[in-house]
Design an enzyme around this catalytic site. Structure first.
Site, PDB file in Angstrom:
ATOM      1  N   HIS A   1      -1.489   1.201   7.647  1.00  0.00           N
ATOM      2  CA  HIS A   1      -1.934   1.130   6.255  1.00  0.00           C
ATOM      3  C   HIS A   1      -1.822   2.523   5.653  1.00  0.00           C
ATOM      4  CE1 HIS A   1      -4.134  -0.167   2.740  1.00  0.00           C
ATOM      5  NE2 HIS A   1      -4.982   0.836   2.895  1.00  0.00           N
TER       6      HIS A   1
ATOM      7  N   CYS B   1       0.832  -1.208   0.000  1.00  0.00           N
ATOM      8  CA  CYS B   1       0.000   0.000   0.000  1.00  0.00           C
ATOM      9  C   CYS B   1       0.865   1.255   0.000  1.00  0.00           C
ATOM     10  CB  CYS B   1      -0.947  -0.012   1.193  1.00  0.00           C
ATOM     11  SG  CYS B   1      -0.115  -0.050   2.787  1.00  0.00           S
TER      12      CYS B   1
END
Length: 1291
Positions: free
Chosen positions: A337, A50
């Site tokens: 994230h 990510c």
């Protein structure tokens, strides 16, 4: 310093949805979905990428960077097709000559392809697999997350190295390079010294050199701690001065002494694009722990850098920068994230918001005041006026219908449907006015009343000399991403949240939410306000895209469209079964095919589920040319009783998908009134159920073995329970329902239905197909059977008899009799009556006893005869066996005992002893009865799961003190017990053989010393305690070791090396031996820590140890898992020899991680292997694959995948089979030996069902499987790992 701070907390989960249904007809996987309503493409997460996706999206939405990369043609970069061709050449611009293909610049080429796919490919998310392969990353690198700030610098460095010698050699410097100058001014002579901070980043180390006078930077790193925002941080760095005075003086070169001075820094050169990294992560040296700064830290949408610059004489616009990207980190120091907020500078996306239903209804009410709504006769005008109030927001078609109802106070169906058809059909018919999206259907109003001209529609398929469109070729023919008619708001660039594959529109005000918290801004990207985009670049994704990339994307889109069309035709196909009414008859409560027309009663019809019910009706009419009269289609279902009609299908304008028609659906075709002249019951509440009715019989045959008569009867599920008596033609009595599935007439299996419930329906009573009911007439049962208000009644305990079976004399005429009794009758009286009624010899009066026979036909232990039926805890109606031998008294124990640990084949004997005798006295009596001699015996107790348990060490303790009760089983085991505090551990030699299916026999080799397994002893000292080891398991017993409980595992291995068998093998030390416990006659737990004590491993008196030789010293970490992997032989149901494989589970213990580790071991791609775990006790293989992670709707947390828990229970020593799909397409892991093992296992358990040992053994297997669950330890933090990108050497 911070290691792997950004471990992925939210791994990528594919959002491809397979069509639901009772069966899957799609062979090929579902193609990737098209772009969403935003018309922008995301990037797939490879597991932990990510951070890479967020940075790549930022570079992609930097048009100047993207177009500069597109400007590099294949003559400079080379071709990806030529990277492995040694004869390929490329042109060197500087050298003016052709060079070898080793100069192919793979990274820029892959970036070009990725950017072209993000612009034009018609899929929801692009893949970065080719790009990361060009980085030289392996699978573990793709699963490991890194710092995006670090990646930014490393990627720029890799690009610079890759573009050496090309026209783009200065691409990074041209766009991102800036300089900082540092001043130190002497307070006495006012001399200014400029120092250089030699660094490409903003974290310099001081070099007191005058060779250069400025600091270069590609990004600025600013502090967050104790600062309110970006501007304050820049002010402290580039405006405020640092003073050198008191004890911290500066040595001036001009004054040649220590003087007071001031130090300051200024921005000298500003780049077109300014990258700012925020120092969110710090280290608390007092607490020795890492932490994240989550306090409020502001940053402006537009920033003026003039106060921080060295020169301020330029125009003010030169210092203005606009924010266009914010990379956000969500999580803490050890996990998180990344996603990114992007400003769509070229307006490539469709910025539309989904409106709340409540907001939609409220806004619809306000439409009543609009004068234009008065024209309610024109549906086009009404809908245009409603949608014109939505400000370009998408709303669902259902919400549009609600708004219309609220505005004109009448629904679409009542006012317009008859003339214009359904609302959705009307919207499709006016696609020039309304913009529709798919799945789910949503609509908004176009900007004008004419169809929008798509930028893709302006270009044709490019040829070799195709004209250019803008800077790129005018027409690639590349399909638009998503809907080609999507429009862009004219209000200017908008913001989007790009979270891996998901792209959502956001408001500019949403950026303020990222000022603080665990989810906050981590990197900021600004562009100069003066940088204006050309008009031809607006809403034109083809702008300056090279022609060869346009052709490549167009071809890929064509392939995708074909795959989607093929997949769509498969998943939307319905196979229906048409049951023709004239070919059916109604009897026994359901429909059945007529005996004369069985073959014609059903037809199969295939139809697209997107067609309407009217289309289906028309297809049926065409299929049945002879049909006359009304044709009604009804849903039907097959039940055990026959075919039942549920409901009629209505609404010919509805699609089959809307009426939830499923594949394989049964449809009944009839006139809607009757079948064969009989009116049939319909509806879900009248579904017929097939019941098993049991009735007691009074015949002699019933008394001998079958006490009831069984019949099958069908009842409508909405009929009353009491109708059973009417159907059977019997008076009202008692009804008992089976609650356990066992039809043995014992109280725990049946529950009485109270008479007040006879008026309830079968459905309300919970009865269904296959339910068993026992109907008892009132005359044959005690009236006390029914107790008011109680459903859990002891129905059988009130029978006034007990059954006694003769098990003394085989020549007796009577084998079983009923003896009248009550719960207060003594067992002695029942025994005397049974002897008389059976006509047995009187001598049995003094030499017999009654023993309960359980449901499996096994004799239980007798109880004292002066007990009543209630005191003996027996149920009335129970079956008793009349056996020879006296019953024990109340002070005695009736015990079973066997010789040896083989409980399955050993003869079970019985003995009656006093409860007060000692263990040693009991041992003597049992030895006498078994006719055994010697003093090297001891007793062990069989535990509740029918396994030989711990020895009875306290020889002087009484049986009652050791909680020995009647019915317990003891085992006579050979061998003396060790002294207190010591263990006698059986040692087995474990020599792993070749795996299942392998056809060759091999010899064990230890340190290149070959020996024959037959030379080892195969019988342990002490008889048969260890002899029942399965033949396919490579164990050989070598002796017993007597060792202290306080000893370590290393002591155990050292002592085992002194056994005679091991003396023939030369082992340097105990480190060359591996110790296992034996569980279920197989290697169980690995004793990995040689220094740990045996008692800490819970090694007890019945623990057996197997020793495995090693060829080299082994040191396993606490998180290492030792597996045995074996590669399948292509084309055969067999495997190559098993090899040891150590898998580090410290980071994660998931299926994907194991697949990657195994693939790396064999040097194969992950996608080209399949792995499965072997369950030897079942002779079964279970493929190891990632299961769908479920998300709790309340907690929004994903269930953590872990192979150490169900269903795999992966542990040390497990066998993992591997299939190389590149050379072997057979995904069946089983071998011929597995087939034979399963067949033998079925026969084994089938033959033991009537014996108590088999039942208890099955219980043991169940208990062992439940104990194999391994508690997952707390997940440790990953160690620090560096990030790198491999780049070739270019000149």
């Amino acid at each position: 310093m911070f290691g792997d701070l950004f471990e992925e907390d939210f791994p990528y989960i594919s959002e491809n949805h397979i069509e639901k249904g009772p069966k899957s007809k799609c062979v090929d996987p579902e193609p990737p979905p098209p772009r969403g309503i935003t018309n922008l493409s995301g990037i797939q997460n490879q597991g932990g990428t990510c951070y890479l996706n967020s940075l790549l999206q930022t570079l992609h939405f930097t048009p100047e960077f993207r177009e500069a990369l597109f400007a590099l043609d294949p003559e400079e970069l080379g071709s990806l097709e030529d990277k492995d061709d040694p004869n390929a050449k490329i042109w060197d611009l500087k050298g003016g000559m052709w060079m070898s293909s080793v100069q192919v610049r793979i990274i820029p080429l892959q970036l070009q392809r990725l950017f072209a796919q993000l612009l034009l490919s018609d899929q929801q998310a692009a893949s970065t697999t080719d790009l990361t392969d060009s980085f030289g990353w392996n699978n573990s690198e793709e699963m490991r997350q890194h710092d995006v700030q670090e990646l930014n610098r490393i990627l720029f460095s890799a690009l610079e190295s890759s573009l050496v010698g090309t026209s783009g050699h200065d691409l990074i410097n041209r766009l991102y390079h800036g300089t900082i100058v540092n001043h130190i001014m002497c307070k006495e002579c006012e001399n200014i010294s400029e120092r250089q901070w030699a660094s490409r980043s903003s974290t310099p180390h001081r070099l007191w050199s005058f060779s250069e006078w400025q600091e270069d930077f590609l990004d600025l790193t600013v502090a967050v701690k104790n600062l309110s925002g970006l501007e304050e941080a820049l002010w402290s760095m580039y405006v405020e001065e640092e003073f050198f005075d008191a004890e911290n003086l500066y040595h001036c070169g001009m004054c040649d002494k220590l003087v007071s001075a001031t130090k300051s820094a200024r921005l000298r050169k500003l780049p077109p694009f300014l990258t700012i990294s925020l120092l969110r992560f710090n280290f608390d040296f007092a607490k020795c722990e890492r932490y994240k700064e989550t306090g409020r830290y502001t940053f402006p949408l537009q920033i003026d850098l003039k106060p921080f610059c060295e020169q301020s004489e330029l125009d003010d616009s030169e210092y203005l920068y606009d924010l266009f990207s914010v990379i956000i980190h969500k999580g803490g120091c050890y996990g998180g994230h990344y996603h990114v907020y992007i400003k769509d500078v070229d307006q490539l996306g469709n910025w539309q918001f989904e409106e709340d239903e409540s907001e939609s209804v409220a806004r619809a009410k306000s439409l009543k005041d609009l004068s234009c709504i008065q024209e309610t006769d024109n549906p086009l005008t009404v809908l245009k006026n409603i949608l014109s109030q939505e400000e370009n927001k998408l709303i669902s078609v259902d919400q549009l219908g609600q708004k219309l109802l609220a505005s004109i106070e009448i629904s679409w169906n009542k006012k317009f449907r008859k003339q214009h058809g359904p609302l959705l059909k009307f919207l499709h018919a006016h696609s020039d006015v309304f913009l529709l999206s798919s799945n789910p259907n949503k609509v908004c109003l176009r900007r004008d009343a004419s169809p929008a001209q798509s930028p893709w529609a302006e270009c044709k398929q490019p040829g070799p000399s195709a004209p250019s469109c803008g800077e790129g070729p005018k027409g690639s023919g590349a399909e638009p991403a998503g809907d080609p008619q999507l429009e862009v708001s004219a209000e200017g660039p908008h913001w989007f949240d790009i979270n891996d594959s998901q792209v959502e529109p956001i408001q500019e005000a949403d950026i303020e939410k990222q000022f603080q918290g665990k989810e906050s801004a981590y990197m900021l990207f600004y562009r100069k306000t003066q940088l204006q985009r050309p008009p031809e670049a607006q809403s034109n994704p083809q702008y300056k895209v090279p022609s060869h990339l346009l052709r490549e994307v167009h071809e890929a889109n064509s392939v995708l469209q074909k795959k989607r069309a093929d997949y769509d035709s498969v998943v939307n196909k319905l196979d229906l079964h048409l049951h023709l009414g004239p070919c059916y008859e109604f009897y026994n409560g359901a429909l059945h095919p007529s005996s004369s027309r069985t073959e014609d009663c059903m037809l199969d019809l295939t139809i697209d589920k997107r067609k309407t019910l009217g289309d289906l009706r028309q297809s049926v009419f065409q299929l049945l040319e002879y049909w006359e009269g009304d044709l009604v289609l009804s849903l039907a279902k097959l039940v055990p009783a026959g075919l039942h009609v549920c409901q009629a299908l209505e609404g010919d304008e509805l699609t089959l998908h809307e009426i939830e028609m499923t594949d394989g659906q049964d449809v009944f075709v009839w006139n809607g009134m009757e079948v064969g002249g009989v009116k049939i019951p319909t509806g879900d509440d009248a579904v017929p159920i097939l019941l098993n009715i049991l009735q007691l019989t009074n015949t002699s045959d019933g008394e001998k073995g079958q006490p009831f008569l069984e019949i099958h009867h069908v009842f409508p599920s909405n009929a009353e329970v009491g109708t059973i008596f009417t159907a059977l033609g019997s008076p009202v009595g008692i009804i008992l329902v089976n609650v356990t599935g066992s039809r043995i007439l014992e109280s725990e299996n049946w529950t009485v239905i109270p008479k007040e419930n006879f008026g309830r329906t079968f459905r309300e009573e919970g009865l269904q197909d296959g339910s068993s009911l026992w109907v008892v007439s009132s005359s044959s049962c005690d009236q006390s059977l029914v107790m008011a208000g109680s459903r859990q009644m002891n129905s059988l305990s009130n029978f006034n008899w007990m059954q006694v079976r003769n098990m003394c004399q085989a020549d007796s005429e009577e084998q079983q009799v009923k003896v009248s009794a009550t719960i207060e009758t003594m067992l002695l009286d029942i025994r005397i009556k049974a002897i008389k009624e059976l006509g047995l010899q009187e001598e049995l009066v003094n030499n017999s006893c009654l023993r309960l026979i359980d449901r499996h036909g096994q004799l239980l232990s007798p109880v004292p005869e002066h007990y009543t039926v209630a005191e003996a805890e027996m149920e009335m109606g129970s079956l008793l066996g009349l056996c020879r031998g006296k019953a024990p008294t109340s002070s005695q124990l009736f015990l079973f005992f066997t010789v040896g640990s083989d409980l399955e084949s050993s003869l079970t004997m019985e003995i009656i002893v006093e409860s007060t005798i000692s263990v040693s006295e009991c041992l003597k009596k049992m030895l006498e009865k078994a006719d055994l001699q010697g003093d090297s015996w001891h007793l062990r107790k069989v535990d509740w799961c029918f396994e030989v348990g711990e020895p009875l060490n306290e020889e002087n303790a009484s049986l009652s003190e050791l909680m020995i009760i009647s019915g317990d089983t003891l085992v006579l085991s050979e061998g003396k017990l060790p002294p207190k505090g010591f263990l006698k551990v059986p040692i087995w030699w474990y020599h792993p053989s070749v795996p299942s299916g392998w056809q060759e026999n091999s010899q064990d080799q230890v340190n290149h010393i070959t020996y024959q397994v037959e030379t080892l002893r195969t019988t342990p000292e002490g008889g048969d305690l260890h002899r029942d080891v399965q033949p396919e398991i490579p164990f050989t017993f070598v002796g017993d070791v007597e060792i202290s409980e306080e000893a370590s595992v290393e002591d155990l291995k050292s002592q085992a090396m002194t056994l005679p068998t091991f003396l023939d093998c030369c082992f340097p030390s105990a480190d060359f031996l591996r110790a296992w416990t034996m569980e279920s006659k197989r290697p169980g737990r690995l004793l990995r820590n040689s220094q740990q004590q045996l008692k800490e491993y819970k090694v007890g008196g019945r623990t057996q140890i197997c020793i495995e030789p090693l060829q080299k010293r082994e040191t396993l970490g606490p998180k290492d898992m030792l597996l045995r992997i074996q590669m399948g032989i292509p084309g055969e149901r067999a495997y190559y020899p098993t090899v040891d494989f150590v898998w580090d589970t410290e980071n994660e213990c998931t299926a994907s991680s194991l697949r990657q580790a195994v693939a790396a071991h064999y040097g194969l791609p992950v996608d080209s292997i399949e792995i499965a775990k072997y369950f030897p006790e079942k002779f079964e293989w279970m493929p190891v694959s990632s299961w769908d992670q479920q998300v709790s709707k309340r907690k929004k947390k994903k269930k953590q995948e872990n192979l150490q828990i169900a269903p795999y229970y992966l542990k040390d020593g497990d066998v993992i089979g591997v299939k190389n799909l590149l050379v072997d397409n057979n995904r069946d892991f089983s071998t011929p030996r597995d087939d034979i093992g399963r067949e033998n296992q079925t026969k084994l358990f089938g033959g033991r069902r009537r014996r108590r040992q088999a039942v208890q053994l099955q219980t043991s297997v169940h208990v062992e499987s439940s104990e194999t669950e391994v508690h997952m330890p707390e997940k440790p933090h990953r160690p620090e790992a560096g990030l790198s990108i491999n780049v070739g050497v270019f000149r």
